[in-house]
Scaffold this motif. Sequence first.
Motif, mmCIF file in Angstrom:
data_model
loop_
_atom_site.group_PDB
_atom_site.id
_atom_site.type_symbol
_atom_site.label_atom_id
_atom_site.label_comp_id
_atom_site.label_asym_id
_atom_site.label_seq_id
_atom_site.Cartn_x
_atom_site.Cartn_y
_atom_site.Cartn_z
ATOM 1 N N SER A 1 0.835 -1.196 0.000
ATOM 2 C CA SER A 1 0.000 0.000 0.000
ATOM 3 C C SER A 1 0.874 1.252 0.000
ATOM 4 C CB SER A 1 -0.909 0.014 1.226
ATOM 5 O OG SER A 1 -0.148 0.210 2.407
ATOM 6 N N ARG A 2 0.274 2.348 -0.384
ATOM 7 C CA ARG A 2 1.016 3.614 -0.416
ATOM 8 C C ARG A 2 1.572 3.961 0.961
ATOM 9 N NH1 ARG A 2 -1.542 9.490 -2.213
ATOM 10 N NH2 ARG A 2 0.385 10.713 -1.922
ATOM 11 N N SER A 3 0.787 3.713 2.010
ATOM 12 C CA SER A 3 1.235 4.071 3.355
ATOM 13 C C SER A 3 2.410 3.210 3.798
ATOM 14 C CB SER A 3 0.079 3.940 4.360
ATOM 15 O OG SER A 3 -0.418 2.624 4.392
ATOM 16 N N ARG A 4 2.430 1.883 3.428
ATOM 17 C CA ARG A 4 3.573 1.035 3.785
ATOM 18 C C ARG A 4 4.823 1.492 3.045
ATOM 19 N NH1 ARG A 4 -0.014 -0.816 6.589
ATOM 20 N NH2 ARG A 4 0.615 1.126 7.566
ATOM 21 N N ARG A 5 4.683 1.803 1.753
ATOM 22 C CA ARG A 5 5.854 2.254 0.991
ATOM 23 C C ARG A 5 6.371 3.585 1.529
ATOM 24 N NH1 ARG A 5 2.490 1.032 -3.380
ATOM 25 N NH2 ARG A 5 2.439 3.246 -3.983
ATOM 26 N N LYS A 6 5.440 4.468 1.873
ATOM 27 C CA LYS A 6 5.846 5.767 2.415
ATOM 28 C C LYS A 6 6.557 5.589 3.751
ATOM 29 C CE LYS A 6 3.021 9.146 1.864
ATOM 30 N NZ LYS A 6 1.857 10.077 2.002
ATOM 31 N N GLY A 7 6.051 4.669 4.569
ATOM 32 C CA GLY A 7 6.693 4.420 5.853
ATOM 33 C C GLY A 7 8.114 3.907 5.691
ATOM 34 N N ILE A 8 8.316 3.005 4.728
ATOM 35 C CA ILE A 8 9.663 2.491 4.472
ATOM 36 C C ILE A 8 10.580 3.614 3.994
ATOM 37 C CG2 ILE A 8 11.007 0.969 2.978
ATOM 38 C CD1 ILE A 8 8.597 -0.972 3.059
ATOM 39 N N ASP A 9 10.098 4.432 3.072
ATOM 40 C CA ASP A 9 10.909 5.537 2.554
ATOM 41 C C ASP A 9 11.282 6.514 3.663
ATOM 42 O OD1 ASP A 9 10.848 4.523 -0.001
ATOM 43 O OD2 ASP A 9 9.169 5.764 -0.669
ATOM 44 N N PRO B 1 -9.653 -12.362 10.755
ATOM 45 C CA PRO B 1 -10.106 -12.022 9.399
ATOM 46 C C PRO B 1 -11.173 -10.942 9.441
ATOM 47 C CG PRO B 1 -11.151 -14.050 10.109
ATOM 48 C CD PRO B 1 -10.233 -13.631 11.225
ATOM 49 N N ASP B 2 -10.744 -9.739 9.809
ATOM 50 C CA ASP B 2 -11.678 -8.628 10.014
ATOM 51 C C ASP B 2 -11.049 -7.367 9.453
ATOM 52 O OD1 ASP B 2 -13.390 -6.655 10.855
ATOM 53 O OD2 ASP B 2 -13.154 -7.036 13.005
ATOM 54 N N TYR B 3 -11.598 -6.866 8.364
ATOM 55 C CA TYR B 3 -10.998 -5.709 7.694
ATOM 56 C C TYR B 3 -11.000 -4.453 8.552
ATOM 57 C CZ TYR B 3 -15.672 -3.798 6.754
ATOM 58 O OH TYR B 3 -16.932 -3.269 6.889
ATOM 59 N N GLU B 4 -11.797 -4.439 9.631
ATOM 60 C CA GLU B 4 -11.807 -3.289 10.519
ATOM 61 C C GLU B 4 -10.782 -3.414 11.648
ATOM 62 O OE1 GLU B 4 -15.851 -2.843 11.827
ATOM 63 O OE2 GLU B 4 -16.365 -1.630 10.078
ATOM 64 N N ASN B 5 -10.153 -4.579 11.768
ATOM 65 C CA ASN B 5 -9.143 -4.806 12.792
ATOM 66 C C ASN B 5 -7.838 -4.109 12.399
ATOM 67 O OD1 ASN B 5 -6.686 -6.742 13.656
ATOM 68 N ND2 ASN B 5 -8.278 -6.809 15.223
ATOM 69 N N GLY B 6 -7.242 -3.377 13.330
ATOM 70 C CA GLY B 6 -6.050 -2.604 13.024
ATOM 71 C C GLY B 6 -4.869 -3.464 12.591
ATOM 72 N N LEU B 7 -4.656 -4.599 13.267
ATOM 73 C CA LEU B 7 -3.543 -5.471 12.905
ATOM 74 C C LEU B 7 -3.759 -6.078 11.526
ATOM 75 C CD1 LEU B 7 -0.889 -6.780 13.714
ATOM 76 C CD2 LEU B 7 -2.208 -8.613 14.834
ATOM 77 N N PHE B 8 -5.007 -6.450 11.210
ATOM 78 C CA PHE B 8 -5.333 -6.974 9.884
ATOM 79 C C PHE B 8 -4.976 -5.947 8.811
ATOM 80 C CE2 PHE B 8 -8.037 -7.479 6.218
ATOM 81 C CZ PHE B 8 -8.102 -8.849 5.998
ATOM 82 N N ARG B 9 -5.420 -4.700 9.006
ATOM 83 C CA ARG B 9 -5.175 -3.669 7.995
ATOM 84 C C ARG B 9 -3.681 -3.385 7.846
ATOM 85 N NH1 ARG B 9 -9.388 -0.926 10.667
ATOM 86 N NH2 ARG B 9 -7.902 0.661 11.373
ATOM 87 N N TYR B 10 -2.963 -3.406 8.971
ATOM 88 C CA TYR B 10 -1.530 -3.124 8.900
ATOM 89 C C TYR B 10 -0.813 -4.191 8.075
ATOM 90 C CZ TYR B 10 3.256 -2.083 10.242
ATOM 91 O OH TYR B 10 4.593 -1.767 10.198
ATOM 92 N N LYS B 11 -1.093 -5.459 8.376
ATOM 93 C CA LYS B 11 -0.436 -6.536 7.639
ATOM 94 C C LYS B 11 -0.900 -6.589 6.188
ATOM 95 C CE LYS B 11 0.564 -9.444 11.641
ATOM 96 N NZ LYS B 11 0.404 -10.771 12.290
ATOM 97 N N GLU B 12 -2.175 -6.285 5.962
ATOM 98 C CA GLU B 12 -2.701 -6.259 4.602
ATOM 99 C C GLU B 12 -1.934 -5.266 3.751
ATOM 100 O OE1 GLU B 12 -7.163 -6.124 2.660
ATOM 101 O OE2 GLU B 12 -6.669 -4.660 4.233
ATOM 102 N N GLY B 13 -1.471 -4.188 4.365
ATOM 103 C CA GLY B 13 -0.768 -3.150 3.636
ATOM 104 C C GLY B 13 0.530 -3.612 2.999
ATOM 105 N N PHE B 14 1.066 -4.757 3.446
ATOM 106 C CA PHE B 14 2.298 -5.252 2.843
ATOM 107 C C PHE B 14 2.041 -6.023 1.553
ATOM 108 C CE2 PHE B 14 3.757 -4.457 7.179
ATOM 109 C CZ PHE B 14 4.963 -3.805 6.934
ATOM 110 N N GLY B 15 0.767 -6.162 1.170
ATOM 111 C CA GLY B 15 0.441 -6.709 -0.138
ATOM 112 C C GLY B 15 0.518 -8.219 -0.257
ATOM 113 N N GLY B 16 0.468 -8.935 0.860
ATOM 114 C CA GLY B 16 0.573 -10.384 0.809
ATOM 115 C C GLY B 16 -0.728 -11.070 0.405
#
Length: 351
Positions: A172-180, A302-317
């Motif tokens: 996700s854009r936010s994960r890439r931005k965080g890495i940069d 498996p809950d799209y509203e869960n913060g940990l789910f969304r964070y890991k989802e952002g890595f594109g796996g």
Amino acid sequence: MGTDEQSNHELRVLESISEVSPDRWNAVVDQSSRGSVFHRHEWLEAVENGLGHAPRHLLVEKDGNPISLFPNFLEPVEGLDRSPLRRLVSVEPGFGGPLATTDTDTVLPAMLETVADYCTGRTVVHEIRALDTGYLRYNTLFQSHGYEPNRRRCRFLLHLSRPYEDILSRMSRSRRKGIDRGREGDAEVIEEAVTSEALERFYRTYAQVMDDLGVSAFPREFFESLLGMADRLLLVTARVDGEYAGGLLEILDDEQSSVHGYVAAVPREFFDHHVSELLYDYVVRWGIDNGYDTYDLGTTKPDYENGLFRYKEGFGGQLVPTLVWERGGNSLWDVLHRGRSLYLKHVSSES
């Protein structure tokens, strides 16, 4: 099964992994396509000694040679740690399920029937937690023995056979931005040798992070027990202006060619330095360089509203279900099972 004179099969129930040598146990793990680091003697020893869970491992031998195994532990029922009720689980922490190198049609049903004998009284359920999706081939067998599938957990898999830039582009854009932003900052990420001193420093940070979150931490003894399998651990830590800023403790699942995300410990005060993104990015590149097929980011709801789910989802796996089958042992489980279903419906309606 006991001893079958015609087939020369002998099924044993082990109340400690020390009752069998590592070489004999791990030979089955190595020969099975579904074997994982969590089936290995060293992991089961760490869970037994570090967490104090009582083993009920099944081992089948044919003509004196191990051909099948099924690791299990007696543990508190999930969410009812102070209750006298227990569950038999294969395996948590980690993953399990039966392994058979030959005579599958004979040994698997026999092991499932033997496990049922231990789900009585205060032990209300048997739970199989499988890592390899190949366990789906046993779904009909499990259900014929009274197991029901449960899909309350999932995982994200990053496929490391792709070039790094391709993996990065799928984030996700936010994960890439965080890495940069992390790379532009003052954080440094390194791989550390897994020593008692390094694990102790990591554990102090981990325990504090868990306390801040209001979540129970694994005991210190468990981390000390993991030193017995130090060659299967990857410890990556960060520093900001020379100050220890947490890290990741990953499990190297060579059997499945996967780096398994296990314990993350980054204090909140380092979030603005994007330490977390840098740590995960380091492991991705480390996994590629060391020839692993996947990076398993670990279990989440498996809950799209869960913060940990969304964070890991952002890595594109790739999103994959964690395979769980449950078989209730008595009427107490029926009550608990219905209560859990009603609770989950209530939580869903409140979301």
